[in-house]
Design a protein around this motif. Structure first.
Motif, short mmCIF file in Angstrom:
data_model
loop_
_atom_site.label_atom_id
_atom_site.label_comp_id
_atom_site.label_asym_id
_atom_site.label_seq_id
_atom_site.Cartn_x
_atom_site.Cartn_y
_atom_site.Cartn_z
N THR A 110 -104.07 25.76 -22.11
CA THR A 110 -103.11 26.35 -23.05
C THR A 110 -103.85 27.32 -23.96
OG1 THR A 110 -101.65 24.44 -23.01
CG2 THR A 110 -101.48 25.89 -24.91
N VAL A 111 -103.29 28.53 -24.08
CA VAL A 111 -103.83 29.54 -24.97
C VAL A 111 -102.80 29.79 -26.06
CG1 VAL A 111 -104.64 31.93 -25.17
CG2 VAL A 111 -105.16 30.60 -23.11
N ASP A 112 -103.18 29.49 -27.31
CA ASP A 112 -102.33 29.73 -28.48
C ASP A 112 -102.89 30.93 -29.23
OD1 ASP A 112 -100.35 27.55 -28.57
OD2 ASP A 112 -102.14 26.28 -28.69
N VAL A 113 -102.01 31.85 -29.61
CA VAL A 113 -102.41 33.02 -30.38
C VAL A 113 -101.50 33.11 -31.60
CG1 VAL A 113 -102.70 35.53 -30.38
CG2 VAL A 113 -103.10 34.24 -28.28
N THR A 114 -102.10 33.23 -32.79
CA THR A 114 -101.32 33.50 -33.99
C THR A 114 -101.84 34.78 -34.63
OG1 THR A 114 -102.76 32.13 -35.38
CG2 THR A 114 -100.80 31.07 -34.47
N TYR A 115 -100.92 35.49 -35.23
CA TYR A 115 -101.22 36.81 -35.80
C TYR A 115 -100.41 36.99 -37.09
CZ TYR A 115 -101.03 41.91 -36.27
OH TYR A 115 -101.08 43.20 -36.74
N PRO A 116 -101.07 37.19 -38.23
CA PRO A 116 -100.34 37.43 -39.47
C PRO A 116 -99.87 38.89 -39.53
CG PRO A 116 -102.68 37.40 -39.91
CD PRO A 116 -102.50 37.11 -38.44
N TYR A 117 -98.60 39.08 -39.26
CA TYR A 117 -98.03 40.43 -39.22
C TYR A 117 -97.55 40.83 -40.62
CZ TYR A 117 -94.95 44.31 -38.22
OH TYR A 117 -94.35 45.55 -38.22
N THR A 118 -97.91 42.03 -41.04
CA THR A 118 -97.43 42.59 -42.29
C THR A 118 -96.56 43.77 -41.95
OG1 THR A 118 -99.46 41.93 -43.40
CG2 THR A 118 -98.12 43.58 -44.50
N PHE A 119 -95.36 43.77 -42.51
CA PHE A 119 -94.43 44.86 -42.24
C PHE A 119 -95.02 46.17 -42.76
CE2 PHE A 119 -91.78 41.09 -42.36
CZ PHE A 119 -91.09 41.22 -41.16
#
Length: 117
Positions: free
Chosen positions: A78-87
């Motif tokens: 399992t590959v989990d990716v999180t990314y803090p997106y800023t508008f």
């Protein structure tokens, strides 16, 4: 929506890279990490050279962190990716009209599980 699709595809690319058996065994965790980061760097709409990603690799069969020496055919990666997106647009519009832009971001996440070959 575009960046959500990008990190979903990046997790898929990383899982595929780790699931495929090559001569000599499965690829290392750092190689899977590089696949995900390169994909995101090429396609995220963030205008950042090195987007702040959190990538987690798990061998679901053993419930431990992915290790290519113990990962075998039939195991699940399992590959989990999180990314803090800023508008990009909202804070700039608020600043244009003299407003103080609040923290206008969300955390995007994606997960892909593939069975090792």
């Amino acid at each position: 929506l575009c960046d959500k699709a990008v990190i979903t595809n990046a997790s898929r690319e990383g899982a595929r890279a780790g699931a495929v058996y090559r001569a000599g065994g499965h690829v290392s965790a750092s190689e899977i990490d590089a696949v995900v980061r390169n994909y995101c760097q090429n396609y995220l709409v963030s205008f950042q050279a090195n987007p702040p990603l959190n990538i987690t690799l798990t061998d679901d069969t053993t419930g431990t962190t992915y290790n290519p020496t113990t990962f075998t055919s039939g195991d699940y990666l399992t590959v989990d990716v999180t990314y803090p997106y800023t508008f990009l647009l909202v804070p700039n519009l608020e600043a244009l009209f003299g407003g103080d832009a609040p923290d206008s971001g969300v955390t995007l996440d994606a997960r892909t599980t593939m069975r090792g070959e």
